[in-house]
Design an enzyme around this catalytic site. Structure first.
Site, short mmCIF file in Angstrom:
data_model
loop_
_atom_site.label_atom_id
_atom_site.label_comp_id
_atom_site.label_asym_id
_atom_site.label_seq_id
_atom_site.Cartn_x
_atom_site.Cartn_y
_atom_site.Cartn_z
CG ASP A 274 2.97 -41.64 -42.89
OD1 ASP A 274 3.86 -42.16 -42.19
OD2 ASP A 274 1.99 -42.26 -43.35
NE ARG B 186 -6.78 -38.27 -50.47
CZ ARG B 186 -6.84 -38.27 -49.15
NH1 ARG B 186 -7.51 -37.30 -48.52
NH2 ARG B 186 -6.27 -39.19 -48.43
CG ASP C 137 -5.82 -41.09 -51.60
OD1 ASP C 137 -6.92 -40.98 -52.18
OD2 ASP C 137 -5.69 -41.53 -50.45
CB SER D 165 -3.31 -46.51 -43.57
OG SER D 165 -3.59 -45.42 -44.39
N1 ARG Z 1 -9.58 -47.21 -51.13
C1 ARG Z 1 -10.07 -45.90 -50.80
C2 ARG Z 1 -9.85 -44.97 -51.94
O1 ARG Z 1 -9.01 -45.19 -52.75
C3 ARG Z 1 -9.55 -45.41 -49.50
C4 ARG Z 1 -8.19 -44.84 -49.43
C5 ARG Z 1 -7.89 -44.53 -48.04
N2 ARG Z 1 -6.67 -43.87 -47.81
C6 ARG Z 1 -6.00 -44.04 -46.66
N3 ARG Z 1 -4.97 -43.30 -46.45
N4 ARG Z 1 -6.35 -44.93 -45.78
O2 ARG Z 1 -10.54 -43.99 -52.04
#
Ligand code: ARG
Length: 410
Positions: free
Chosen positions: A14, A94, A123, A174
């Site tokens: 990506d 993040r 994110d 993912s």
């Molecule tokens: N649901 C989790 C969060 O919002 C995990 C996000 C995971 N991201 C990913 N690219 N798989 O913190």
């Protein structure tokens, strides 16, 4: 002169597509940034890939120590579990990533930062709110939100632009990982009624295949943070790694739940968070030994709010700073050691001790030799139960009256 855009680059398909796409679409130079937050990837290879795809410059930042000390440790003190389950592992990384993007952008005189988050997840919120809080004049570009490329289109674009296609491109998941955990989404996991297939798990052994003998971990805390395991003092990064490894061997820390995303969507999330699961359980247990009941009850609300703010991308909000101040005050007395037993995917705290324990054997014992004066309890019960007794008396009086009226009506 060309514009400069700083891109959060993971080395995956990506963000590699993004790297090329930004150069073409915005006719600008791209500076890539990759953080080591313990995801166990080859940073050197990522750097080479970025440069080969035309990055003007690449930054590899070993942020593991900062991640543990400034993000994971506060999460431990706050027993941070979003909706009671998720140790906010991805969420914690993040704001750190965003702050490094800002740092590089300011240093390089870039006009914007870019990330590869979709428009449906959390994110994007976490990264953008942090960037806006730290550098309000910096633009944020989120191409994935607008380009509407399917996976197939991405692969086509990659082929056309000399981007290597990863061998696991057919894996439907993912994944995001760091020292505090591994998050897995997509594919069959989008059907919450289906048990996750074994191949989603890469850290932990299946509990069924875990060793037949239990293993113990003695975790020592100072001011609410872990400093030693089984008697051995360790630096923060090694300590988390050690607990992770032990947990993985015993299949501990698999989490599967339905979670409320910020944008209002419910999603099925799967995690592997061995160290987080073990350390938070141990920390909570120790707090019960050293904090008063009033502190404990109140702190539960603070902890839940802390986890929510972190999940919700509000790491830089003054409210979080205020909660941290409260939490830090309580952690001044969180000293001691907790013994945890790991066995076949499960964990149990089986012992705890502290130099500042509030547990008093002399008071607690049912033995006859105690200084606790049982005669005081009778008066205590009288006053403690006074409001409840009065309310029940009233209820009975009213109940009788109502009953009486009903008889008359009939
Ligand atoms: N649901 C989790 C969060 O919002 C995990 C996000 C995971 N991201 C990913 N690219 N798989 O913190």
């Amino acid at each position: 002169m060309k514009k400069k855009i700083v891109l959060a680059y993971s080395g995956g398909l990506d963000t590699s597509v993004l790297l090329k796409w930004i150069q073409q679409k915005y006719n600008s130079d791209v500076i890539t940034v990759t953080l080591d937050v313990g995801q166990k990837e080859d940073l050197k290879a990522i750097e080479e890939k970025a440069v080969s795809l035309g990055a003007l410059k690449h930054y590899s930042i070993d942020a593991r120590e900062e991640f543990v000390e400034d993000y994971v440790f506060p999460a431990i003190k706050a027993n941070a579990l979003y909706e009671g389950k998720y140790p906010v592992s991805t969420a914690l990384s993040r704001p750190l990533i965003a702050s490094k993007l800002v740092e590089v952008a300011l240093k390089e005189g870039a006009q914007a930062v870019a990330h590869g988050c979709t428009g449906k997840g959390n994110d994007q919120v976490r990264i953008e709110v942090t960037v806006k809080a730290l550098a309000p004049n910096l633009k944020v570009i989120a191409p994935v939100r607008e380009w509407g490329m399917t996976r197939d289109a991405e692969i086509e674009f990659a082929k056309a632009n000399g981007i290597p296609i990863p061998v696991d491109v057919t894996k439907p998941y993912s994944v995001d990982q760091n020292l505090w955990g591994r998050s897995i989404e997509c594919g069959v996991l989008e059907y919450p009624e289906e048990e996750p297939p074994e191949d989603v798990y890469e850290w932990t052994v299946s509990p069924e295949k875990a060793p037949d003998t239990p293993e113990y971990l003695r975790i020592k805390f100072e001011c609410g943070v872990p400093i030693a395991v089984n008697g051995e003092e360790m630096n923060p990064v090694s300590l988390i790694e050690t607990v992770n490894e032990t947990g993985c061997r015993h299949g501990v820390g698999r989490i599967d739940h339905v979670e409320d995303r910020l944008v209002g969507i419910k999603s099925r999330e799967v995690y592997e968070c061995p160290a987080a699961t073990i350390i938070i359980e141990a920390h909570k247990d120790l707090e019960k030994l050293v904090l008063t009941r009033h502190e404990l009850l109140f702190k539960q609300h603070i902890d839940a709010e802390w986890a929510f703010l972190t999940y919700a991308g509000l790491w830089s909000d003054p409210l979080k700073e205020a909660l941290d101040a409260f939490i830090d005050k309580t952690q001044e007395r969180v000293f001691g050691e907790v013994k945890v037993k790991l066995y076949k995917g499960g964990l149990r705290v089986v012992g705890r001790s502290s130099p500042v324990s509030l547990y008093d054997l002399n008071l607690a014992t049912y033995d006859i030799k105690t200084t606790f004066d049982q005669s005081l309890s009778a008066g205590f019960i009288e006053l403690w139960g006074l409001p409840t007794k009065a309310a029940n008396e009233l209820k009975r009086r009213l109940g009788k009256k109502e009953g009486g009226e009903q008889t008359q009506k009939r």
